[in-house]
Write a protein that holds these residues in place. Structure first.
Motif, short mmCIF file in Angstrom:
data_model
loop_
_atom_site.label_atom_id
_atom_site.label_comp_id
_atom_site.label_asym_id
_atom_site.label_seq_id
_atom_site.Cartn_x
_atom_site.Cartn_y
_atom_site.Cartn_z
N GLY A 19 26.47 43.60 16.40
CA GLY A 19 27.07 42.10 15.80
C GLY A 19 27.28 40.59 16.49
O GLY A 19 27.17 39.83 15.91
N LEU A 20 27.80 41.01 16.99
CA LEU A 20 28.41 40.20 17.90
C LEU A 20 26.56 39.35 18.79
O LEU A 20 26.02 38.44 18.91
N ALA A 21 25.93 40.63 19.24
CA ALA A 21 24.67 40.23 19.53
C ALA A 21 24.20 39.94 18.25
O ALA A 21 23.22 37.89 18.85
N ALA A 22 24.06 39.48 17.39
CA ALA A 22 23.17 38.84 16.15
C ALA A 22 23.85 37.67 15.98
O ALA A 22 22.64 36.81 15.44
N LEU A 23 25.13 38.05 15.82
CA LEU A 23 25.78 36.56 15.31
C LEU A 23 24.93 35.46 16.45
O LEU A 23 24.32 34.16 16.48
N GLY A 24 25.02 36.13 18.01
CA GLY A 24 25.23 34.82 19.23
C GLY A 24 23.35 34.05 19.15
O GLY A 24 23.20 33.66 19.61
N LEU A 25 23.16 35.51 18.60
CA LEU A 25 21.25 35.45 18.93
C LEU A 25 20.82 34.31 17.46
O LEU A 25 20.41 33.50 18.09
N ALA A 26 21.50 34.50 16.83
CA ALA A 26 21.28 33.13 15.14
C ALA A 26 21.23 31.77 15.67
O ALA A 26 21.23 31.36 15.50
N VAL B 219 19.52 58.20 28.31
CA VAL B 219 18.55 57.56 29.52
C VAL B 219 17.27 56.26 28.29
O VAL B 219 17.37 55.09 28.81
N THR B 220 16.68 56.93 27.61
CA THR B 220 16.09 56.29 26.06
C THR B 220 16.58 55.00 25.59
O THR B 220 16.67 53.74 26.26
N SER B 221 17.83 55.07 25.12
CA SER B 221 18.19 53.88 24.75
C SER B 221 18.88 52.98 25.65
O SER B 221 19.17 52.12 25.40
N GLU B 222 19.78 53.59 26.83
CA GLU B 222 19.71 52.27 27.43
C GLU B 222 18.55 51.57 28.14
O GLU B 222 19.01 51.08 28.61
N ILE B 223 17.05 52.59 28.46
CA ILE B 223 16.22 51.57 29.07
C ILE B 223 16.18 50.53 27.24
O ILE B 223 15.35 49.72 27.70
N ALA B 224 16.14 51.10 26.21
CA ALA B 224 16.01 50.39 25.25
C ALA B 224 16.54 48.92 25.14
O ALA B 224 15.96 48.23 24.83
N THR B 225 17.78 49.58 25.63
CA THR B 225 18.88 48.32 25.52
C THR B 225 18.90 47.25 26.64
O THR B 225 18.73 45.88 26.34
N GLY B 226 18.39 48.10 27.39
CA GLY B 226 18.18 46.78 29.02
C GLY B 226 16.56 46.00 28.82
O GLY B 226 16.78 44.64 28.75
N ALA B 227 15.68 46.66 28.10
CA ALA B 227 14.35 46.15 27.82
C ALA B 227 14.78 44.89 26.93
O ALA B 227 14.27 42.92 26.66
N LEU C 133 26.42 38.39 25.92
CA LEU C 133 27.79 39.34 25.85
C LEU C 133 27.87 40.50 25.10
O LEU C 133 28.33 41.82 25.00
N GLY C 134 27.29 40.59 23.33
CA GLY C 134 27.11 41.45 22.69
C GLY C 134 25.77 42.65 23.03
O GLY C 134 25.54 43.88 22.77
N PHE C 135 24.84 41.68 23.91
CA PHE C 135 24.12 43.00 24.70
C PHE C 135 24.52 43.95 25.48
O PHE C 135 24.79 45.14 26.14
N THR C 136 25.17 42.89 26.32
CA THR C 136 26.58 43.69 27.06
C THR C 136 27.06 44.38 26.17
O THR C 136 27.17 46.37 26.94
N GLY C 137 27.83 44.85 25.52
CA GLY C 137 28.33 45.35 24.37
C GLY C 137 27.59 46.91 24.22
O GLY C 137 28.02 47.84 24.32
N LEU C 138 26.13 46.30 23.94
CA LEU C 138 25.60 47.54 23.06
C LEU C 138 25.22 48.86 24.43
O LEU C 138 24.89 49.68 24.74
N GLN C 139 25.32 48.24 25.85
CA GLN C 139 24.66 48.46 27.15
C GLN C 139 25.36 49.87 27.37
O GLN C 139 25.88 50.91 27.57
N TYR C 140 26.78 49.66 27.05
CA TYR C 140 27.69 49.91 27.24
C TYR C 140 28.34 50.97 25.85
O TYR C 140 27.93 52.46 26.21
N GLU C 141 27.15 50.94 24.87
CA GLU C 141 27.14 52.14 23.50
C GLU C 141 26.47 52.94 24.40
O GLU C 141 26.11 53.78 23.46
#
Length: 369
Positions: free
Chosen positions: A228-235, A280-288, A268-276
């Motif tokens: 939600g933070l990532a989507a709100l910030g990006l919008a 390896v696959t989800s980490e690389i996808a979030t990092g990308a 900030l939202g993507f940092t949280g997504l990276q933490y969650e």
């Protein structure tokens, strides 16, 4: 710093024949005459007011028990109103800097009075309530005197209120009004900043909201909250920077803050997504996704907004190094990590040089048109 850069730019344009010397002097004089312009004497005067405030409060506290109760209350009220009346007189006399110092003294006396009267009468409540009441007093003073100094003080007291809530124990539950009082205070600070033309003090409010959101996530981390933070910030960032957006010009007129803080919220939202991320696959996808967002921020706002550009560089570099450490670095060991880090930094340097070269050519083409 900004004035020195402005003066250097004016000199450069005068040497190239793009600006007349008298026009440059007139523009510098206009800038120096602004209320929000930094002046060492004004800052020292405010610091002197703070030191005098501490001296007065310590003197009162040291002799508190020796004073009759009525004299205590009358003395505190006299200090508060005396400093505010002095501020009004100084404003009418055209001494704005001394008036600002008097208002600071009045606000300090008000805060000290809250603490001393609460102690004297054993009033119920906690430090957060006292901090909120102090903020209200400073805000009313800023509004009544249209004081940029007091608007800044209100921003600082909003931070003090937030810090007091955090240090007192558990944060309020979602049904408690204290939970939503922090962003409300931030909105009030923004309104006071606009009313008093306090300028840079608005960053106190924006950073307060970002810190509040970050703390909420740290208190109750979840994938949905981070998304939600990532989507709100990006919008918000796209609305503020995307060509063709109906609000883009309004955001540009407001300065660099809308683009920068919406971009910071996105990261900030993507940092949280990276933490969650798990695996390896989800980490690389979030990092990308983080890398794409960083490049998007640089592409949309980097040319006009240096803060967004540098934040994008830091996010891009940090994410690449993180991915290298979490994936290849963990398999190759320390030497492999440093090798990969060196290659990554070299690639980042090459990319930054290409991006900044493109931005310079774009600005030159816009000027030539």
């Amino acid at each position: 710093m900004y004035r020195a850069r402005l003066e250097r730019d004016f000199k450069h344009w005068i040497d190239k024949g793009l600006l007349q010397d008298n026009a440059a002097r007139a523009m510098l004089a206009e800038y120096d005459g602004r209320e929000s312009t930094f002046r060492a004497g004004r800052v020292l005067l405010i610091l002197a007011a703070l030191l005098l405030s501490a001296s007065i409060l310590l003197l009162v506290a040291a002799n508190w028990e020796a004073l009759p109760r009525l004299a205590r209350v009358a003395g505190i009220v006299a200090l508060i109103w005396g400093f505010h009346f002095a501020a009004g007189w100084l404003l009418r006399a055209g001494r704005a800097a001394f008036a600002a110092a008097a208002l600071v003294l009045g606000a300090a006396a008000f805060g000290g009075g809250i603490a001393l009267i609460g102690q004297m009468y054993h009033l119920s409540g906690d430090a957060a309530d006292a901090a909120l009441l102090w903020f209200v007093g400073a805000g009313l003073s800023a509004f009544a005197f249209r004081s940029a100094t007091m608007a800044t003080a209100a921003g600082g007291l909003a931070w003090f209120y937030f810090a007091t809530i955090l240090t007192e124990g558990a944060f309020p539950t979602i049904s408690d009004w204290h939970l939503w009082s922090v962003p409300v205070l931030a909105v009030i600070v923004v309104l006071l900043v606009r009313f008093t033309e306090a300028g840079r003090a608005r960053h106190l409010a924006y950073l307060l909201v970002l810190s509040w959101l970050a703390w909420l996530y740290l208190d109750s981390p979840s994938l949905a909250f981070a998304a939600g933070l990532a989507a709100l910030g990006l919008a918000a960032f796209l609305v503020a920077t995307l060509p063709g957006s109906p609000l883009r010009q309004l955001a540009l007129d407001a300065g660099s803050a809308p683009a920068f803080y919406s971009f910071a919220l996105t990261l900030l939202g993507f940092t949280g997504l990276q933490y969650e991320a798990v695996g390896v696959t989800s980490e690389i996808a979030t990092g990308a996704g983080t890398l794409l967002v960083a490049l998007l921020g640089i592409a949309l706002a980097g040319a006009q907004n240096g803060a967004v550009r540098y934040l994008g560089y830091v996010a891009f570099a940090g994410e690449l190094l993180y991915l290298a450490f979490e994936t290849l670095g963990s398999m190759l060991g320390t030497s492999g990590f440093f090798l990969i880090s060196g290659l990554v930094v070299a690639c980042i340097a090459w990319l930054v040089i290409r991006i900044e070269g493109h931005m310079a050519r774009t600005r030159q083409a816009e000027v030539s048109q």
